[in-house]
Design a protein around this motif. Structure first.
Motif, PDB file in Angstrom:
ATOM      1  N   LYS A 290       0.818  -1.205   0.000  1.00  0.00           N
ATOM      2  CA  LYS A 290       0.000   0.000   0.000  1.00  0.00           C
ATOM      3  C   LYS A 290       0.855   1.259   0.000  1.00  0.00           C
ATOM      4  N   GLY A 291       1.961   1.228   0.676  1.00  0.00           N
ATOM      5  CA  GLY A 291       2.776   2.422   0.786  1.00  0.00           C
ATOM      6  C   GLY A 291       3.699   2.665  -0.386  1.00  0.00           C
ATOM      7  N   TYR A 295       4.883   1.348  -9.391  1.00  0.00           N
ATOM      8  CA  TYR A 295       5.788   2.355  -9.948  1.00  0.00           C
ATOM      9  C   TYR A 295       7.025   2.516  -9.072  1.00  0.00           C
ATOM     10  N   VAL A 296       6.825   2.547  -7.764  1.00  0.00           N
ATOM     11  CA  VAL A 296       7.957   2.641  -6.844  1.00  0.00           C
ATOM     12  C   VAL A 296       8.808   1.382  -6.945  1.00  0.00           C
ATOM     13  N   ILE A 310       9.707  10.367  -4.579  1.00  0.00           N
ATOM     14  CA  ILE A 310       9.379  10.910  -5.899  1.00  0.00           C
ATOM     15  C   ILE A 310       7.956  10.529  -6.279  1.00  0.00           C
ATOM     16  N   MET A 311       7.620   9.262  -6.087  1.00  0.00           N
ATOM     17  CA  MET A 311       6.293   8.798  -6.455  1.00  0.00           C
ATOM     18  C   MET A 311       5.223   9.352  -5.517  1.00  0.00           C
ATOM     19  N   ASN A 312       5.578   9.593  -4.258  1.00  0.00           N
ATOM     20  CA  ASN A 312       4.621  10.209  -3.350  1.00  0.00           C
ATOM     21  C   ASN A 312       4.218  11.598  -3.832  1.00  0.00           C
ATOM     22  N   LEU A 316       0.522  12.538  -5.013  1.00  0.00           N
ATOM     23  CA  LEU A 316      -0.151  13.685  -4.385  1.00  0.00           C
ATOM     24  C   LEU A 316      -0.708  14.623  -5.453  1.00  0.00           C
ATOM     25  N   VAL A 317       0.116  14.940  -6.445  1.00  0.00           N
ATOM     26  CA  VAL A 317      -0.340  15.806  -7.535  1.00  0.00           C
ATOM     27  C   VAL A 317      -1.517  15.168  -8.272  1.00  0.00           C
ATOM     28  N   ALA A 318      -1.426  13.850  -8.502  1.00  0.00           N
ATOM     29  CA  ALA A 318      -2.500  13.139  -9.199  1.00  0.00           C
ATOM     30  C   ALA A 318      -3.805  13.205  -8.412  1.00  0.00           C
TER      31      ALA A 318
END
Length: 480
Positions: A290-291, A295-296, A310-312, A316-318
């Motif tokens: 989940k965390g 992609y990560v 980076i993926m967080n 967040l933006v998404a």
């Protein structure tokens, strides 16, 4: 996530449709401040979210490398549905989009059912996205309450949507652009790694595609689970046809936005899955975590420093972008329904080209969903999620049935309006309906989606009943 039976049978008799088909489009009070570039990004803003970046991990864990086939098949269905919707929206742009088309084609009850079900779905999605975004920020700033971040996000996007529509369009353009840039960079890095030209990486060949159980490690059952997961990941593309009514050139705008959105989404979704399962073993525990998510997991495999953070940022933006787009879509759908006599009149009021009461109501319902998650996460909120789980499939069914009816009518009455045409009509439309019926059956067969099927079915049936009663009363009143 889906109704126990497909959409109620359409009423296409002559007595049911003429009034709806000749009604004026209810968008004259809205401004036309969206540009073509805004429309193109709005189409991506609502669909590319955490479902792709994190949620796809569950599909990969179930289907293995065959997840590429699952996303390809569901992506093809989405392309057909969007082509149908593009045809109708280019011929008759309206901020109610498929709800208006369903009303014209089938009857007011259908427009009522599709519109309000979609409104509830978007509002619940706003709540989910707010919760997800707050969890990310709280992880960066331990000790800060999640509800405070949700409140802040809601206030920001409430302000964005209460302002002129061009401000919303600009905000969404840059948010969605960041998401698209992140996915493009991800795909470029992945392809370079697959080719073995990325520094410190070796070309994996087909080892991850055929090893560890083969291409179908969990058999057809795993592929079915992956297919169901992928179908619902595509929901949100419909918002572009809602926004088209407020663009500078609605007909040309929706036609171009639908065409470009279809192949972009297909490339991003199917391309991402192909890159991930080629570079990372499908049974890697990080894929379904989940965390982190797939992609990560891939960025970690390539030894990209700070991959998780980076993926967080990207997620967040998404989430924030999808929040913004869904508040917009919900408010316009509510306003369109009200103008057509399908809801409380106060929500139809337009101030400075913006349906501000509808924006406030949509945001308030979204925030209520957040509160329900904190107060009753195990029952009320879970029930709400189940109730809206397959609304997008119900909407797609309404779109297909509406296109079957309206295409014949438009060819007969105004053929020049067919700027966008559905491919191989009516064969592909019927094929799409058959595919949707198959998905409903598959959901009924899966224990983890059966409850969603029943819950969404009850919602759809309830709205259809209310809509039919309202339609009958309106017909009786006009006959007096």
């Amino acid at each position: 996530m889906s109704p126990p039976t497909p959409v109620p049978p359409p009423t296409t008799s002559a007595s049911a449709t003429p009034a709806a088909s000749t009604a004026p489009l209810p968008d004259s009070a809205l401004t036309h401040g969206l540009k073509q570039r805004h429309l193109s990004m709005i189409a991506l803003g609502g669909v590319i979210g955490a479902g792709l970046f994190v949620g796809s991990g569950a599909g990969i864990a179930a289907a293995g490398p065959s997840i590429v086939v699952a996303y390809g098949v569901s992506g093809l269905l989405v392309m057909l549905v969007m082509r149908m919707l593009g045809e109708m929206s280019a011929a008759n742009p309206a901020s109610g989009s498929f709800s208006v088309h369903a009303e014209r084609a089938i009857g007011p009850w259908a427009g009522f059912t599709a519109g309000w079900a979609f409104w509830v779905l978007l509002c619940v999605a706003v709540g989910l996205e707010g919760i997800g975004a707050a969890q990310i920020v709280s992880g960066w700033l331990p000790g800060t309450p999640e509800w405070a971040w949700v409140a802040l996000f809601m206030v920001v996007f409430l302000g964005t949507n209460l302002a002129a529509v061009k401000n919303f369009g600009e905000f969404e353009f840059w948010f969605a652009s960041l998401k698209v840039a992140a996915i493009v960079l991800f795909l470029v890095l992945g392809v370079l790694a697959i080719l073995g030209v990325l520094p410190d990486t070796d070309a994996p060949g087909t080892a991850n595609l055929t090893g560890v159980g083969g291409f179908l490690p969990n058999g057809s059952q795993g592929l079915v689970i992956g297919l169901l997961a992928s179908v619902f990941a595509y929901g949100g593309l419909e918002t572009v046809t809602i926004a088209a009514a407020e663009s500078e050139d609605p007909v040309r705008g929706v036609a171009k936005a639908v065409r470009t959105a279809m192949w972009r989404v297909a490339l991003f979704y199917v391309g991402s899955m192909a890159v991930i399962v080629t570079l990372v073993p499908w049974d890697d525990p990080k894929i379904a975590e989940k965390g982190s998510g797939p992609y990560v997991a891939m960025l970690d495999r390539l030894a990209i420093p700070g991959a998780g953070q980076i993926m967080n940022v990207v997620v967040l933006v998404a989430l924030l972008s999808a929040m913004n787009a869904n508040i917009y879509g919900a408010s316009r759908m509510a306003r369109s329904l009200v103008v057509r006599g399908q809801g409380p009149k106060t929500l139809g009021k337009v101030t400075s080209g913006v349906p501000r009461n509808a924006v406030l109501a949509s945001s308030a319902f979204g925030f209520l969903c957040v509160l329900l998650n904190y107060w009753r996460p195990d029952d009320i909120f879970a029930w709400l999620l189940n109730m809206t789980g397959a609304v997008i499939l119900v909407v797609w069914a309404f779109i297909a049935v509406s296109q079957l009816v309206l295409r014949r009518r438009t060819e007969r009455e105004s053929p020049e309006k067919l700027v966008v045409r559905m491919w191989l009509y009516p064969a592909l439309t019927w094929l799409s309906l058959a595919a949707m019926a198959t998905i409903f059956i598959l959901m009924l067969d899966q224990p983890n989606t059966r409850d969603q099927l029943v819950a969404t079915g009850l919602l759809t049936l309830g709205l259809a009943t209310i809509g039919a009663v309202r339609q009958r009363r309106a017909s009786s009143a006009s006959a007096r």
